[in-house]
Design a protein around this motif. Structure first.
Motif, PDB file in Angstrom:
ATOM      1  N   ARG A   5      -6.982   1.328  -3.343  1.00  0.00           N
ATOM      2  CA  ARG A   5      -7.916   0.879  -2.310  1.00  0.00           C
ATOM      3  C   ARG A   5      -7.459   1.319  -0.921  1.00  0.00           C
ATOM      4  O   ARG A   5      -6.361   1.851  -0.752  1.00  0.00           O
ATOM      5  CB  ARG A   5      -8.045  -0.650  -2.360  1.00  0.00           C
ATOM      6  N   ARG A   6      -8.311   1.079   0.068  1.00  0.00           N
ATOM      7  CA  ARG A   6      -7.970   1.446   1.458  1.00  0.00           C
ATOM      8  C   ARG A   6      -6.779   0.612   1.948  1.00  0.00           C
ATOM      9  O   ARG A   6      -6.583  -0.511   1.479  1.00  0.00           O
ATOM     10  CB  ARG A   6      -9.171   1.183   2.373  1.00  0.00           C
ATOM     11  N   ILE A  34       2.216  -0.290  -5.067  1.00  0.00           N
ATOM     12  CA  ILE A  34       2.291   0.646  -3.942  1.00  0.00           C
ATOM     13  C   ILE A  34       0.872   1.106  -3.628  1.00  0.00           C
ATOM     14  O   ILE A  34       0.013   1.126  -4.509  1.00  0.00           O
ATOM     15  CB  ILE A  34       3.215   1.862  -4.246  1.00  0.00           C
ATOM     16  N   ASN A  35       0.621   1.450  -2.380  1.00  0.00           N
ATOM     17  CA  ASN A  35      -0.733   1.833  -1.963  1.00  0.00           C
ATOM     18  C   ASN A  35      -0.856   3.350  -1.809  1.00  0.00           C
ATOM     19  O   ASN A  35      -0.195   3.961  -0.979  1.00  0.00           O
ATOM     20  CB  ASN A  35      -1.075   1.129  -0.643  1.00  0.00           C
ATOM     21  N   ILE A  36      -1.704   3.951  -2.655  1.00  0.00           N
ATOM     22  CA  ILE A  36      -2.079   5.364  -2.523  1.00  0.00           C
ATOM     23  C   ILE A  36      -3.596   5.400  -2.571  1.00  0.00           C
ATOM     24  O   ILE A  36      -4.191   5.352  -3.654  1.00  0.00           O
ATOM     25  CB  ILE A  36      -1.469   6.245  -3.645  1.00  0.00           C
ATOM     26  N   PRO A  37      -4.257   5.432  -1.406  1.00  0.00           N
ATOM     27  CA  PRO A  37      -5.730   5.404  -1.386  1.00  0.00           C
ATOM     28  C   PRO A  37      -6.337   6.559  -2.191  1.00  0.00           C
ATOM     29  O   PRO A  37      -5.775   7.662  -2.230  1.00  0.00           O
ATOM     30  CB  PRO A  37      -6.072   5.533   0.098  1.00  0.00           C
ATOM     31  N   ALA A  38      -7.473   6.293  -2.842  1.00  0.00           N
ATOM     32  CA  ALA A  38      -8.137   7.294  -3.693  1.00  0.00           C
ATOM     33  C   ALA A  38      -8.409   8.593  -2.946  1.00  0.00           C
ATOM     34  O   ALA A  38      -8.249   9.685  -3.494  1.00  0.00           O
ATOM     35  CB  ALA A  38      -9.439   6.717  -4.234  1.00  0.00           C
ATOM     36  N   VAL A  48       0.067   2.774 -13.255  1.00  0.00           N
ATOM     37  CA  VAL A  48      -1.146   2.026 -13.612  1.00  0.00           C
ATOM     38  C   VAL A  48      -1.995   1.858 -12.359  1.00  0.00           C
ATOM     39  O   VAL A  48      -1.590   1.207 -11.401  1.00  0.00           O
ATOM     40  CB  VAL A  48      -0.790   0.649 -14.222  1.00  0.00           C
ATOM     41  N   LEU A  49      -3.183   2.485 -12.373  1.00  0.00           N
ATOM     42  CA  LEU A  49      -4.067   2.464 -11.210  1.00  0.00           C
ATOM     43  C   LEU A  49      -5.024   1.284 -11.265  1.00  0.00           C
ATOM     44  O   LEU A  49      -5.508   0.926 -12.337  1.00  0.00           O
ATOM     45  CB  LEU A  49      -4.894   3.760 -11.154  1.00  0.00           C
ATOM     46  N   TYR A  50      -5.309   0.720 -10.087  1.00  0.00           N
ATOM     47  CA  TYR A  50      -6.326  -0.338 -10.019  1.00  0.00           C
ATOM     48  C   TYR A  50      -7.010  -0.321  -8.663  1.00  0.00           C
ATOM     49  O   TYR A  50      -6.468   0.167  -7.671  1.00  0.00           O
ATOM     50  CB  TYR A  50      -5.708  -1.723 -10.297  1.00  0.00           C
ATOM     51  N   GLY A  51      -8.249  -0.847  -8.664  1.00  0.00           N
ATOM     52  CA  GLY A  51      -9.028  -0.997  -7.427  1.00  0.00           C
ATOM     53  C   GLY A  51      -9.696  -2.358  -7.447  1.00  0.00           C
ATOM     54  O   GLY A  51      -9.273  -3.250  -8.192  1.00  0.00           O
ATOM     55  N   ILE A  88     -12.588  -1.767 -11.992  1.00  0.00           N
ATOM     56  CA  ILE A  88     -11.967  -0.725 -12.803  1.00  0.00           C
ATOM     57  C   ILE A  88     -12.639   0.631 -12.590  1.00  0.00           C
ATOM     58  O   ILE A  88     -11.996   1.677 -12.634  1.00  0.00           O
ATOM     59  CB  ILE A  88     -11.957  -1.136 -14.299  1.00  0.00           C
ATOM     60  N   GLU A  89     -13.972   0.609 -12.289  1.00  0.00           N
ATOM     61  CA  GLU A  89     -14.709   1.871 -12.079  1.00  0.00           C
ATOM     62  C   GLU A  89     -14.190   2.640 -10.858  1.00  0.00           C
ATOM     63  O   GLU A  89     -14.269   3.856 -10.827  1.00  0.00           O
ATOM     64  CB  GLU A  89     -16.211   1.598 -11.900  1.00  0.00           C
ATOM     65  N   GLU A  90     -13.661   1.927  -9.865  1.00  0.00           N
ATOM     66  CA  GLU A  90     -13.157   2.571  -8.644  1.00  0.00           C
ATOM     67  C   GLU A  90     -11.973   3.493  -8.933  1.00  0.00           C
ATOM     68  O   GLU A  90     -11.755   4.482  -8.242  1.00  0.00           O
ATOM     69  CB  GLU A  90     -12.709   1.520  -7.617  1.00  0.00           C
ATOM     70  N   ALA A  91     -11.206   3.154  -9.952  1.00  0.00           N
ATOM     71  CA  ALA A  91     -10.005   3.933 -10.268  1.00  0.00           C
ATOM     72  C   ALA A  91     -10.275   5.056 -11.272  1.00  0.00           C
ATOM     73  O   ALA A  91      -9.381   5.848 -11.570  1.00  0.00           O
ATOM     74  CB  ALA A  91      -8.920   3.010 -10.809  1.00  0.00           C
TER      75      ALA A  91
END
Length: 204
Positions: free
Chosen positions: A69-70, A83-87, A110-113, A116-119
């Motif tokens: 996420r942002r 950790i934050n890595i924006p899309a 493991v990615l999340y937003g 689930i569709e955001e990732a």
């Protein structure tokens, strides 16, 4: 004299051509991102692999949570140790280094937003680039009174056999192409009888 001029012109043009080729080879830059897997092989992998991980499987030390996420949303609230890595910045060199380091150390990213569709897109990009150590976290995130509420997301598992569906679609497409091709019908040649010329009648 003319032959000598021709030889000079040919040698000059050959030299210029070789120089142009050398400049082209030296100036060629390899694309920054090279896909390790094409779309077809990726889809085939995803039909047989379990690429979604539930919340209760996050207690392993080899799991690294990546919030896509942002930064503003991340600062408001995020999952512990994420950790934050924006899309939008997932393909920056410094971020790719992080994913390479995780892969080399056999850690699972493991990615999340918020949903689930955001990732999905960041996950597919990374997977096609060769990062097979990525998965999606099946959660939904929302804010209530400035607090992050994380709930497990129910992801429907396909009932149908997707592999069989793809194979059937390919067969049907092939059949349609065969039907479109016009059948070659041999032409029937009918001989035409020539009329006999009548003799020219006499004068007046």
């Amino acid at each position: 004299m003319k032959e000598l001029e021709k030889v000079k012109r040919i040698s000059i043009s050959s030299t210029l051509f070789i120089l142009a080729v050398l400049v082209g080879v030296l100036a060629y830059e390899r694309p920054e991102n090279m896909y390790a897997r094409n779309t077809k092989s990726t889809l085939e992998d995803l039909t047989r692999l379990n690429y979604i991980i539930p919340m209760d499987k996050l207690d392993s030390p080899d799991v690294v949570l990546v919030d896509i996420r942002r930064p503003y949303d991340f600062e408001q609230g995020h999952l512990e140790n994420a950790i934050n890595i924006p899309a939008a910045e997932i393909l920056r060199e410094e971020n790719k280094k992080i994913f390479r380091k995780l892969k080399d150390s056999n850690k699972l990213a493991v990615l999340y937003g918020n949903k689930i569709e955001e990732a999905n897109i960041p996950f597919l990009l990374l997977y096609q680039l060769g990062y097979d150590n990525v998965k999606l976290l099946s959660v939904n995130n929302k804010y209530l009174h400035n607090s992050l509420i994380t709930e497990s997301a129910d992801v429907e598992k396909p009932v149908a056999n997707i592999r069989a569906f793809i194979d059937e679609s390919v067969r049907n497409a092939t059949k349609k192409e065969e039907v479109k091709k016009p059948a070659v019908i041999p032409k029937k040649v009918i001989p035409v009888k020539k009329k006999k010329k009548l003799p020219v009648e006499g004068g007046c």
